[in-house]
Every structure is written in C-alpha cells, then in structure tokens.
Design a protein around this motif. Structure first.
Motif, PDB file in Angstrom:
ATOM      1  N   VAL A  54       0.832  -1.211   0.000  1.00 46.38           N
ATOM      2  CA  VAL A  54       0.000   0.000   0.000  1.00 46.38           C
ATOM      3  C   VAL A  54       0.866   1.260   0.000  1.00 46.38           C
ATOM      4  O   VAL A  54       0.538   2.258  -0.637  1.00 46.38           O
ATOM      5  N   PHE A  55       2.000   1.208   0.703  1.00 50.24           N
ATOM      6  CA  PHE A  55       2.853   2.395   0.804  1.00 50.24           C
ATOM      7  C   PHE A  55       4.031   2.360  -0.165  1.00 50.24           C
ATOM      8  O   PHE A  55       4.979   3.112  -0.014  1.00 50.24           O
ATOM      9  N   ASP A  56       3.964   1.468  -1.150  1.00 50.14           N
ATOM     10  CA  ASP A  56       5.028   1.441  -2.145  1.00 50.14           C
ATOM     11  C   ASP A  56       4.987   2.733  -2.960  1.00 50.14           C
ATOM     12  O   ASP A  56       3.930   3.140  -3.438  1.00 50.14           O
ATOM     13  N   PRO A  57       6.133   3.398  -3.126  1.00 50.25           N
ATOM     14  CA  PRO A  57       6.130   4.680  -3.827  1.00 50.25           C
ATOM     15  C   PRO A  57       5.671   4.564  -5.278  1.00 50.25           C
ATOM     16  O   PRO A  57       5.125   5.506  -5.832  1.00 50.25           O
ATOM     17  N   GLN A  58       5.866   3.370  -5.884  1.00 50.77           N
ATOM     18  CA  GLN A  58       5.528   3.262  -7.300  1.00 50.77           C
ATOM     19  C   GLN A  58       4.059   2.894  -7.528  1.00 50.77           C
ATOM     20  O   GLN A  58       3.325   3.624  -8.169  1.00 50.77           O
ATOM     21  N   PHE A  59       3.628   1.761  -6.973  1.00 48.83           N
ATOM     22  CA  PHE A  59       2.259   1.347  -7.285  1.00 48.83           C
ATOM     23  C   PHE A  59       1.338   1.312  -6.079  1.00 48.83           C
ATOM     24  O   PHE A  59       0.251   0.786  -6.149  1.00 48.83           O
ATOM     25  N   GLY A  60       1.767   1.848  -4.940  1.00 45.67           N
ATOM     26  CA  GLY A  60       0.953   1.776  -3.736  1.00 45.67           C
ATOM     27  C   GLY A  60      -0.273   2.666  -3.785  1.00 45.67           C
ATOM     28  O   GLY A  60      -0.306   3.703  -4.442  1.00 45.67           O
ATOM     29  N   ALA A  82      -3.730  11.550  -7.049  1.00 49.21           N
ATOM     30  CA  ALA A  82      -5.076  11.885  -7.514  1.00 49.21           C
ATOM     31  C   ALA A  82      -5.522  13.227  -6.944  1.00 49.21           C
ATOM     32  O   ALA A  82      -6.279  13.947  -7.566  1.00 49.21           O
ATOM     33  N   LEU A  83      -5.043  13.558  -5.731  1.00 51.11           N
ATOM     34  CA  LEU A  83      -5.402  14.833  -5.106  1.00 51.11           C
ATOM     35  C   LEU A  83      -4.417  15.939  -5.488  1.00 51.11           C
ATOM     36  O   LEU A  83      -4.425  17.016  -4.906  1.00 51.11           O
ATOM     37  N   HIS A  84      -3.524  15.625  -6.443  1.00 48.48           N
ATOM     38  CA  HIS A  84      -2.498  16.573  -6.894  1.00 48.48           C
ATOM     39  C   HIS A  84      -1.578  17.004  -5.757  1.00 48.48           C
ATOM     40  O   HIS A  84      -1.171  18.161  -5.685  1.00 48.48           O
ATOM     41  N   LEU A  85      -1.289  16.051  -4.884  1.00 49.83           N
ATOM     42  CA  LEU A  85      -0.332  16.329  -3.808  1.00 49.83           C
ATOM     43  C   LEU A  85       0.973  15.614  -4.140  1.00 49.83           C
ATOM     44  O   LEU A  85       0.967  14.610  -4.864  1.00 49.83           O
ATOM     45  N   PRO A  86       2.093  16.105  -3.627  1.00 45.58           N
ATOM     46  CA  PRO A  86       3.369  15.450  -3.946  1.00 45.58           C
ATOM     47  C   PRO A  86       3.438  14.043  -3.338  1.00 45.58           C
ATOM     48  O   PRO A  86       2.977  13.816  -2.224  1.00 45.58           O
ATOM     49  N   ALA A  87       3.993  13.099  -4.085  1.00 43.32           N
ATOM     50  CA  ALA A  87       4.168  11.733  -3.584  1.00 43.32           C
ATOM     51  C   ALA A  87       5.172  11.735  -2.430  1.00 43.32           C
ATOM     52  O   ALA A  87       6.040  12.600  -2.341  1.00 43.32           O
ATOM     53  N   GLN A  88       5.009  10.759  -1.538  1.00 45.82           N
ATOM     54  CA  GLN A  88       5.866  10.683  -0.346  1.00 45.82           C
ATOM     55  C   GLN A  88       6.717   9.416  -0.373  1.00 45.82           C
ATOM     56  O   GLN A  88       6.368   8.446  -1.042  1.00 45.82           O
ATOM     57  N   GLY A  89       7.793   9.428   0.408  1.00 46.45           N
ATOM     58  CA  GLY A  89       8.636   8.243   0.474  1.00 46.45           C
ATOM     59  C   GLY A  89       8.074   7.179   1.396  1.00 46.45           C
ATOM     60  O   GLY A  89       8.366   6.008   1.253  1.00 46.45           O
ATOM     61  N   PHE A  90       7.294   7.591   2.372  1.00 46.23           N
ATOM     62  CA  PHE A  90       6.707   6.690   3.379  1.00 46.23           C
ATOM     63  C   PHE A  90       7.757   5.792   4.028  1.00 46.23           C
ATOM     64  O   PHE A  90       8.649   6.279   4.684  1.00 46.23           O
ATOM     65  N   VAL A  97       9.141   7.084   8.391  1.00 43.11           N
ATOM     66  CA  VAL A  97       8.899   5.647   8.531  1.00 43.11           C
ATOM     67  C   VAL A  97       8.167   5.284   9.824  1.00 43.11           C
ATOM     68  O   VAL A  97       7.195   4.514   9.802  1.00 43.11           O
ATOM     69  N   MET A  98       8.550   5.876  10.968  1.00 44.89           N
ATOM     70  CA  MET A  98       7.890   5.507  12.216  1.00 44.89           C
ATOM     71  C   MET A  98       6.417   5.939  12.238  1.00 44.89           C
ATOM     72  O   MET A  98       5.571   5.274  12.818  1.00 44.89           O
ATOM     73  N   TRP A  99       6.135   7.074  11.579  1.00 44.66           N
ATOM     74  CA  TRP A  99       4.748   7.538  11.516  1.00 44.66           C
ATOM     75  C   TRP A  99       3.905   6.573  10.698  1.00 44.66           C
ATOM     76  O   TRP A  99       2.768   6.272  11.060  1.00 44.66           O
ATOM     77  N   VAL A 100       4.487   6.125   9.596  1.00 43.92           N
ATOM     78  CA  VAL A 100       3.743   5.197   8.739  1.00 43.92           C
ATOM     79  C   VAL A 100       3.508   3.883   9.482  1.00 43.92           C
ATOM     80  O   VAL A 100       2.412   3.318   9.437  1.00 43.92           O
ATOM     81  N   ILE A 101       4.530   3.418  10.200  1.00 39.82           N
ATOM     82  CA  ILE A 101       4.363   2.172  10.953  1.00 39.82           C
ATOM     83  C   ILE A 101       3.308   2.347  12.045  1.00 39.82           C
ATOM     84  O   ILE A 101       2.495   1.447  12.282  1.00 39.82           O
ATOM     85  N   ALA A 102       3.286   3.519  12.667  1.00 38.33           N
ATOM     86  CA  ALA A 102       2.256   3.773  13.679  1.00 38.33           C
ATOM     87  C   ALA A 102       0.862   3.726  13.049  1.00 38.33           C
ATOM     88  O   ALA A 102      -0.079   3.188  13.639  1.00 38.33           O
ATOM     89  N   LEU A 103       0.771   4.256  11.837  1.00 38.80           N
ATOM     90  CA  LEU A 103      -0.514   4.244  11.125  1.00 38.80           C
ATOM     91  C   LEU A 103      -0.951   2.811  10.826  1.00 38.80           C
ATOM     92  O   LEU A 103      -2.117   2.444  11.017  1.00 38.80           O
ATOM     93  N   ILE A 104      -0.001   1.994  10.379  1.00 37.11           N
ATOM     94  CA  ILE A 104      -0.313   0.591  10.081  1.00 37.11           C
ATOM     95  C   ILE A 104      -0.742  -0.124  11.360  1.00 37.11           C
ATOM     96  O   ILE A 104      -1.705  -0.890  11.377  1.00 37.11           O
ATOM     97  N   TYR A 105      -0.007   0.161  12.433  1.00 35.79           N
ATOM     98  CA  TYR A 105      -0.335  -0.486  13.705  1.00 35.79           C
ATOM     99  C   TYR A 105      -1.733  -0.074  14.165  1.00 35.79           C
ATOM    100  O   TYR A 105      -2.492  -0.887  14.671  1.00 35.79           O
TER     101      TYR A 105
END
Lengths: 329, 291
Positions: free
Chosen positions: A162-168, A176-184, A191-199
């Motif tokens: 889901v958080f893959d920069p290419q096809f996530g 789609a919202l015309h926002l800049p892509a993130q590295g996640f 990275v820790m924020w994304v992991i917290a979100l997944i958790y």
C-alpha cells in the motif's frame, strides 16, 4: 496483538462475582480414625495435582525456568557454540554506550508515548460512535474489527504494498489529489509515523471493542436519572460515561503499552529496521543481536532491561490508579 | 477535550423521536462510512492485486482496478512453494494448540477454582507470576532449551509453546468460580466422580468461556511469527506466516503471488470472523472488561 499478558482484577471490575473459592472442595467426611482422614487428604491432594499439574508444569517449564536461565545468559558472553564466558555485569554496562540501542529505545518510547493516548482517545470516540442503533452499524463494526484478526506479518506485507512509492494505494491517492508523492517507508523521517498508522489500522479495533463492551455495561437507569436531573449530553459524558469507563481505560492503557513496547513483526515485514536504523525497535534489536549476530548474552541483557522497564511501568500505573482512586485519562 | 457523548438517548425514547432525532444518525454516517471504507480499502487492494497480472501491477500510472482478472498468482503460489504444506503445518499447530488449551486449562482452572489440595496456593502464585514475563525475554533460553532437547526444526517446536498458557488457566478459573456450587454438589450426590462433575456438569455450562479460549488460542497460534522464525529452518516445516515472509525476495518481489499468499494466510481467520463475529467480539471484550 499480544494476549494473555495482563488481566484486570475481576473482582474489582464486576463486584457481583464470588470473591474466593477458599471454602470450596474437600467436603468434610464422616468422623473416623485418624489415618482415614489423612488418606482422604492425600487422595484430595493427588486429585487436585493431577488436574493442576499438567498446565502448571508446562507453564513453569516454559516461563519460570527460561526466565532464570535468561538472567544467567545475560551475565555471559556467548555465541551459542563455544563455551560461554562469564563477564559479570559487562553486558549491562555495554548498553549505556550503545548508540544503536539508544536510538532503538528512543523509537520505541516515542512510539509508545504517541500511540497509546491516540489508541485510547480514538478508541473511546469510535466506540461511542459504534454504540448506536443506526443503519449499517453491523457493517461499520465489521469493517473496523476485521483487521484485528489479521497477523502482523500479513498486515506488514500488505502495508509494504500500500505504501510502495511506485504502485501503492497511498501515493496514488496523493497523486489523484495533486499532492506530492511521499517516500513513506523508505523515508527515514516518515517511517515511524507510517508504521504507527499501520499499527493503528490493525489494532484500533481492540480498544474499540473493549470500550464498546464497557459502554454497554453502563446501566441505562443511571443515564435516565442523570437526564431527569437535567444533565446535558456533555455533563452525562463527563460525569457518567467517563467514570464508568475509567477502569477499562487503565486496562487498555497498560495492555497497549505492553504490546507496543514489544512491537517486532511489523518491523520485520515492512522495513527490517531501516532505512538506516530509523525504524529499529527494542525487540527487533534484541532479535538482531541474538539470532542474527549470535550475541546471546547481550541480547538477554537487553531483554531483561525491557522486562524490568515494562514491569516498573505497569506496576507504577496500577499503584498510581489505586492510590488516587481516579484513573488517569 | 470534546468528545461526542456516548449516548443512548436516541435509543431510549424511540417513540418521541422527532425529525431532530432522526437526523442525528446521519452525522455519524458521515464519519463512519468513510472510515469503514478506509479500513477495508487495504484489504480490497490485497484481494484485487492477487488477481492482477504482474505486468499490470507494475504499470505506471497504476490503476486500482485491473482490466482483467487472473488466477495465475494462486496457481504459481502452489507450484512455486509448498504452500499447501505450510497451511497444513499451521492447521496442525493451531489445532493442537486449541485442543490442548481446552483440556489443560479446563483441568487446571477447575483445580485452582474448586479443588483443595496441598500446595494449591504455591502453584497458583507461580502461575500468577508468569503472566508478566514477556515472550521476548524467554525466546533466547527457550531456543537453547529446545535445541538441547533436539526439538529445533521439528513441528513439535512450533506447537509446544502453545500447549497451554497461564492466561487460559486464569480465564477458566474465573469462569468456574462463577458456576453455582449447588449444581456440583447435586452431581456428587448422584454419585459422579470429580472428573464426572467436570465433564457432565461444569464444562457444558462453560461453553462461552471455552469458545473464548479457543478463539484466543487460534488467533495467537495461527498469527505468530517470532517463534517459528526462531525455531524452524526447514521450509517443509514452515507455518504459513513464516512462508509468507519467505516470499519477500531480497530484490524482486512477485507481488501478485505475495498478495495471493497473503489472502491465503488471512482468509481463514477473516472468514471465521465474519461468520462468528459475535463470539469474536465477546472474546475480545471479555479480556478487557470481565477478565
């Protein structure tokens, strides 16, 4: 989800339960010679132990024995093959200078401090929302509870996609919202924020379920009485709902703290501690030291430190709530 | 802190629910509907990706829905790796764990709740003390213990730690404490032995507690990764969770196959949850509210 670590005192939560079983069993037999009484006691003991022994023995062999052994290993330098070398407290002293451990501790503490209050607040909020008889409520509940039964491994792998920069899905949504892509997961500041979100996705259902059960346990007549007394919704929430869910809040807080301090599988399946150690957690660090680098003594020492910290934190919280009679929220 | 009132006012007086009361739920729909979608979206993407051709997954810009559905991910999954074997292993481990939990925790819980015997307090305190010990502290010595017993890389290594648990014994004990003693005494009058009382009278009453215990054990054993990761090296003995980890290549990832494996690993519990949601929810809430 780590279960079976802590149980709230049942007697305290629901006072209707019988208090103790001390008086149970051992129906006094008819008076007879002393040796039959002794034999009766012996038979009772044998019966009791034949029931209790299998579980007790297995649990003791798999927890108490290794717990002691773990302490012995923590005072050795040992790679698992050559004979262990006793080093006293050297492993514990080494922890003080270990920069990598320091950052793993920092990540874990930060994660805990950020995550637990969010799990409590969002959990109570969502439980209040789901505690209503509106249409589709069954669907809403299912949607929020379903991730609970997924393993941390499966949700970690799914999150990686889901958080893959290419096809996530995540970056797609941003585009789609015309926002800049993130590295996640590949960005060490995110990275820790994304992991917290997944958790949160995988675990929020737990606090919601427990809160929901607590909300449904509040007797309706109390709320009715408060309404008759002219309390408005916020007053009822403040003076009826909050005190009623306070013990459960303490329980969820302790439970979440313990599980979050032990976070491992999610790290393993998403980032393996990377990028550049930015998502290293304490348990992942222990696993890495022991089973990747064969530093079993050092790994055991850190594991003991984690245990001590968890124990102190939990006991402290329980003591605090006992003394103030008012659970922290 | 402003939180919505956890209210029941709309429920309590449905008859006098005017337009105001009828309008109120729609506000919650505005919150809950998008949230539900957000929670289900990753699962939807997992399912969809498992049916999407890899060429299409890698296309840029990506699309959520594929142009065609392919089951090649699933067929590759079962030909590339012993996935059927892994599922079998997981089922064996979980099955043994559940059955053994039900038997041993019932016996232990009953003994500590109802039987009096020498050393009962000591045994119970020993059990109590283990509940605070985290698994992480135990994994290193347990690994060496199992290795000396020659258990590493056997299926037994995977299930022995799940045979019973202090939590399970407590759960059953708490339940047995609430069973009226008169029922058991009546059974005794009718000539039942201790085992007879347990099997014929107490256990049938304990069905909710037994269901709870079974679900807990199933979730824990099926979803565990750390212990099999340490104890199992032979790919033939992998559990499905460990196998899942194995599909993540270092460089190239076959996403279609990986997501198919993810579906296969998660589907049993998700389907079980959807069909037995009530029991699942009760199990979860029991842990928090009633012990």
């Amino acid at each position: 989800m780590k279960l079976g670590i802590l149980l709230p005192d049942r007697e305290r939560v629901s006072p209707r339960r019988p208090r103790s079983a001390k008086s149970a069993g051992a129906v006094p037999g008819p008076p007879g010679p002393r040796h039959t009484l002794r034999r009766r006691r012996l038979v009772a003991s044998l019966t009791g132990w034949s029931f209790a022994l299998p579980a007790t023995l297995i649990i003791a062999a798999l927890t108490l024995f290794p717990a002691v052994w773990s302490f012995l290993i923590s005072r050795e330098r040992w790679n698992g093959f050559t004979p262990p070398k006793p080093v006293g407290w050297a492993n514990y002293q080494a922890m003080a200078h270990d920069q990598d451990l320091q950052s793993a501790v920092n990540h874990t503490v930060l994660f805990t401090v950020l995550y637990v209050p969010v799990a409590l607040l969002l959990g109570l909020f969502l439980a209040s929302a789901l505690n209503r008889k509106i249409r589709f409520i069954g669907f809403y509940r299912t949607a929020i509870f379903v991730p609970l039964v997924m393993s941390a491994a499966a949700s970690g792998i799914l999150a990686k996609f889901v958080f893959d920069p290419q096809f996530g899905l995540a970056d797609n949504g941003l585009r789609a919202l015309h926002l800049p892509a993130q590295g996640f997961l590949t960005d060490r500041h995110q990275v820790m924020w994304v992991i917290a979100l997944i958790y949160l996705w995988g675990d929020l259902g737990f606090s919601v379920i427990v809160y929901l059960a607590a909300l449904q346990d509040i007797p309706k007549d109390i709320i009715e009485a408060a309404t008759l007394d002219g309390a408005n919704r916020r007053q009822i929430f403040r003076h009826v709902t909050l005190p009623s869910v306070a013990p459960v809040t303490l329980f969820i807080g302790v439970w979440e703290t313990i599980s979050v301090l032990q976070i491992f599988e999610l790290i393993l399946t998403t980032t393996r501690g990377g990028p550049l150690g930015a998502s290293q957690t304490v348990v992942y660090f222990i696993y890495n030291q022991a089973f990747q680098l064969s530093r079993y003594g050092y790994g055991s020492a850190i594991a003991y430190l984690l245990f001590a910290a968890t124990l102190l934190l939990t006991l402290g919280l329980l003591a605090y709530s006992k003394r103030t009679k008012r659970e922290a929220f | 802190m402003v939180l919505p009132f956890a209210g029941r006012s709309t429920k309590q007086a449905p008859d006098c629910a005017g337009p105001r009361a009828r309008r109120r739920p729609s506000g919650w729909h505005l919150l809950l509907a998008p949230l539900s979608v957000l929670f289900l979206l990753p699962l939807a993407q997992m399912l969809i990706t498992s049916f999407t051709d890899n060429g299409e997954i890698n296309r840029y810009p990506p699309r959520f829905l594929p142009s065609a559905l392919h089951i090649a991910g699933y067929t590759r999954l079962f030909t590339d790796a012993p996935v059927a074997r892994w599922i079998m292993n997981s089922m064996i481990v979980s099955g043994i764990a559940v059955v053994s939990h039900l038997v041993l925790c019932s016996l232990g819980g009953y003994a500590y709740a109802r039987l009096s015997f020498r050393g009962r307090t000591v045994g119970f305190v020993a059990l109590l003390s283990t509940i605070m010990i985290p698994t992480q502290m135990l994994m290193i010595p347990t690994y060496f213990m199992f290795s000396r017993l020659g258990l590493i890389d056997t299926l037994a290594a995977a299930f022995v730690p799940f045979l019973t648990s202090a939590f399970g014994v407590f759960l059953m004990r708490q339940f047995f404490l609430s069973v009226p003693k008169e029922l058991e005494e009546a059974g005794r009058m009718d000539g039942l032995s201790t085992v007879g009382v347990l099997i014929r009278i107490v256990l049938p009453l304990a069905r909710p507690a037994l269901t709870t215990l079974a679900i807990f054990t199933l979730l824990n054993s099926w979803n565990d990764l750390l212990w099999p990761l340490i104890a199992i090296n032979d790919p033939q003995l992998y559990t499905i969770q460990l196998g899942l980890l194995n599909f993540q290549g270092a460089h190239h990832i076959d996403w279609q196959e990986l997501m198919a494996c993810n579906v296969v690993a998660s589907a049993p519990l998700i389907l079980g949850f959807v069909f037995a949601q009530k029991q699942f929810v009760q199990t979860m809430s029991l842990s928090g509210v009633k012990g």
